[in-house]
Scaffold this motif. Structure first.
Motif, short mmCIF file in Angstrom:
data_model
loop_
_atom_site.label_atom_id
_atom_site.label_comp_id
_atom_site.label_asym_id
_atom_site.label_seq_id
_atom_site.Cartn_x
_atom_site.Cartn_y
_atom_site.Cartn_z
N ARG A 17 0.84 -1.20 0.00
CA ARG A 17 0.00 0.00 0.00
C ARG A 17 0.88 1.25 0.00
O ARG A 17 1.77 1.41 0.84
N ILE A 18 0.65 2.13 -0.94
CA ILE A 18 1.41 3.38 -1.03
C ILE A 18 0.99 4.30 0.11
O ILE A 18 -0.20 4.47 0.40
N THR A 19 1.97 4.91 0.79
CA THR A 19 1.68 5.77 1.92
C THR A 19 1.55 7.23 1.49
O THR A 19 2.04 7.63 0.42
N PHE A 20 0.93 8.01 2.35
CA PHE A 20 0.79 9.44 2.07
C PHE A 20 2.15 10.13 2.07
O PHE A 20 2.38 11.06 1.28
N ALA A 21 3.06 9.68 2.92
CA ALA A 21 4.41 10.27 2.95
C ALA A 21 5.11 10.08 1.61
O ALA A 21 5.82 10.98 1.14
N GLU A 22 4.92 8.92 0.99
CA GLU A 22 5.52 8.68 -0.32
C GLU A 22 4.90 9.57 -1.39
O GLU A 22 5.60 10.05 -2.29
N ALA A 23 3.60 9.79 -1.29
CA ALA A 23 2.94 10.70 -2.23
C ALA A 23 3.47 12.12 -2.05
O ALA A 23 3.70 12.84 -3.04
N MET A 24 3.68 12.53 -0.80
CA MET A 24 4.24 13.86 -0.53
C MET A 24 5.65 13.98 -1.11
O MET A 24 6.00 14.99 -1.73
N SER A 110 1.19 9.59 -12.85
CA SER A 110 1.00 9.81 -11.41
C SER A 110 -0.09 8.92 -10.85
O SER A 110 0.05 8.35 -9.76
N LEU A 111 -1.18 8.77 -11.61
CA LEU A 111 -2.29 7.94 -11.15
C LEU A 111 -1.95 6.46 -11.20
O LEU A 111 -2.50 5.66 -10.42
N THR A 112 -1.05 6.08 -12.08
CA THR A 112 -0.59 4.69 -12.11
C THR A 112 0.24 4.39 -10.87
O THR A 112 0.10 3.33 -10.24
N ALA A 113 1.09 5.34 -10.49
CA ALA A 113 1.92 5.15 -9.29
C ALA A 113 1.13 5.33 -8.01
O ALA A 113 1.37 4.64 -7.01
N PHE A 114 0.16 6.25 -8.04
CA PHE A 114 -0.65 6.54 -6.84
C PHE A 114 -2.13 6.48 -7.24
O PHE A 114 -2.76 7.50 -7.49
N PRO A 115 -2.69 5.29 -7.31
CA PRO A 115 -4.07 5.14 -7.80
C PRO A 115 -5.12 5.70 -6.84
O PRO A 115 -6.27 5.89 -7.25
N ARG A 116 -4.76 5.94 -5.59
CA ARG A 116 -5.73 6.52 -4.65
C ARG A 116 -5.80 8.02 -4.89
O ARG A 116 -4.96 8.80 -4.44
N ARG A 117 -6.82 8.42 -5.61
CA ARG A 117 -6.90 9.80 -6.07
C ARG A 117 -7.04 10.80 -4.93
O ARG A 117 -6.51 11.92 -5.02
N ALA A 118 -7.76 10.43 -3.91
CA ALA A 118 -7.92 11.35 -2.78
C ALA A 118 -6.57 11.66 -2.15
O ALA A 118 -6.28 12.81 -1.79
N MET A 119 -5.74 10.64 -2.02
CA MET A 119 -4.42 10.83 -1.43
C MET A 119 -3.55 11.71 -2.32
O MET A 119 -2.84 12.60 -1.84
N LEU A 120 -3.61 11.49 -3.63
CA LEU A 120 -2.81 12.29 -4.55
C LEU A 120 -3.26 13.75 -4.54
O LEU A 120 -2.44 14.66 -4.55
N PHE A 121 -4.57 13.97 -4.52
CA PHE A 121 -5.11 15.34 -4.47
C PHE A 121 -4.64 16.04 -3.20
O PHE A 121 -4.17 17.18 -3.24
N LEU A 122 -4.74 15.34 -2.07
CA LEU A 122 -4.33 15.94 -0.80
C LEU A 122 -2.83 16.20 -0.77
O LEU A 122 -2.38 17.21 -0.22
N ALA A 123 -2.04 15.29 -1.36
CA ALA A 123 -0.59 15.48 -1.39
C ALA A 123 -0.22 16.71 -2.19
O ALA A 123 0.64 17.51 -1.78
N LYS A 124 -0.86 16.91 -3.35
CA LYS A 124 -0.58 18.09 -4.16
C LYS A 124 -0.95 19.36 -3.41
O LYS A 124 -0.18 20.34 -3.40
N ALA A 125 -2.12 19.36 -2.78
CA ALA A 125 -2.57 20.54 -2.04
C ALA A 125 -1.65 20.82 -0.84
O ALA A 125 -1.35 21.98 -0.54
N SER A 126 -1.20 19.76 -0.17
CA SER A 126 -0.34 19.93 1.01
C SER A 126 1.02 20.49 0.62
O SER A 126 1.54 21.40 1.28
N VAL A 127 1.62 19.95 -0.43
CA VAL A 127 2.93 20.43 -0.87
C VAL A 127 2.84 21.89 -1.32
O VAL A 127 3.69 22.72 -0.97
N LEU A 128 1.81 22.22 -2.07
CA LEU A 128 1.62 23.60 -2.51
C LEU A 128 1.45 24.53 -1.31
O LEU A 128 2.02 25.63 -1.28
#
Length: 277
Positions: A17-24, A110-128
């Motif tokens: 399972r891909i973690t949120f830290a990895e998405a960040m 990006s979606l292939t590497a991180f298929p959980r879209r909610a996590m990817l959306f939150l990671a982008k918003a958090s980094v920004l």
């Protein structure tokens, strides 16, 4: 002597399972690897601080010609006046964080590497958010450092020991961050750089003009809560009025800008969850 055998490879083993830290980490790597990010941040810094310095120098040089009412209204929002021009640059950064990935097809990767879209959306918003908050703090205190001496020599109280002054100064990174998130929302909704930036410019420059010409009090009431005026209210240290009507309070400005941000981010999140890349 028995031969050593290795354990068979299980093809049905569950994927890790891909973690949120990895998405960040991935999003930080993306934003660092794009040269335009550094140019955008540098332009925002130079424009915001440079215009604040220019306004302060010109105001101080012409202090004797300024009316008493204008002198009385001089405060922290005047010191950081350059942020009104630089804020659009952070909105453009928010747009580009998303739109460039759609334009190059990187979003599918990006979606292939991180298929959980909610996590990817939150990671982008958090980094920004982290990047723009840090930039905003630098802009706020740099503007204060270069511009405040021009005003304090004329008796304007800009001491950061005053709660109102410190609050107005710290409102700068919050304002910049919320505008960047608005740009992010437009990027997800429109998926096109030029269209999203044009929409952002319309929100900040065209909408206030339109509402200002609406008849009666309706236009004036709406004009108070448009993003640019809500941001101005956040950084105000003096109560202001227009045609005898009080403007938004700093808290009111923050609430209005939060609502604008939510109005764009919520449908952007829904769109990202349900539309193909």
């Amino acid at each position: 002597m028995s031969a050593t055998t290795s354990a068979p490879l299980r093809l049905d083993a569950p994927a890790r399972r891909i973690t949120f830290a990895e998405a960040m980490d991935s999003e930080f790597a993306k934003i660092r690897s794009v040269r335009s990010t550094y140019w955008t941040l540098l332009i925002c810094l130079l424009v915001s601080v440079g215009i604040s310095l220019l306004i302060a120098a010109v105001t101080a040089a012409n202090w004797d010609t300024i009316s008493q009412s204008d002198r009385a209204s001089t405060g922290m929002s005047t010191v950081v006046a350059g942020v009104y021009f630089g804020v659009l640059v952070t909105g453009v950064l928010g747009v580009m964080v998303v739109s460039t990935e759609y334009g190059t097809g990187m979003m599918r990767t990006s979606l292939t590497a991180f298929p959980r879209r909610a996590m990817l959306f939150l990671a982008k918003a958090s980094v920004l958010t982290i990047v723009v908050l840090l930039l905003g703090v630098v802009i706020a205190f740099a503007s204060y450092a270069v511009a405040s001496p021009f005003y304090t020599r004329h008796g304007v109280d800009l001491s950061l020991s005053e709660t109102a002054n410190l609050r107005a100064l710290l409102a700068v990174p919050v304002y910049l961050t919320l505008v960047a998130l608005m740009g992010l929302g437009l990027g997800f909704l429109l998926r096109h750089t030029a269209g999203a930036i044009s929409s952002l410019v319309s929100l900040f420059f065209v909408l206030p003009i339109i509402t200002n010409y609406l008849p009666g009090t309706t236009g004036k009431d709406i004009n108070k809560i448009v993003p640019s005026n809500a941001g101005s209210a956040m950084m105000a240290t003096h109560a202001t009025t227009t045609d005898g009507n009080p403007e938004l309070s700093p808290v009111g400005g923050l609430v209005a800008l939060l609502i604008w941000t939510a109005v764009l981010l919520v449908p952007a999140f829904w769109s990202f969850r349900h539309r193909d890349a």
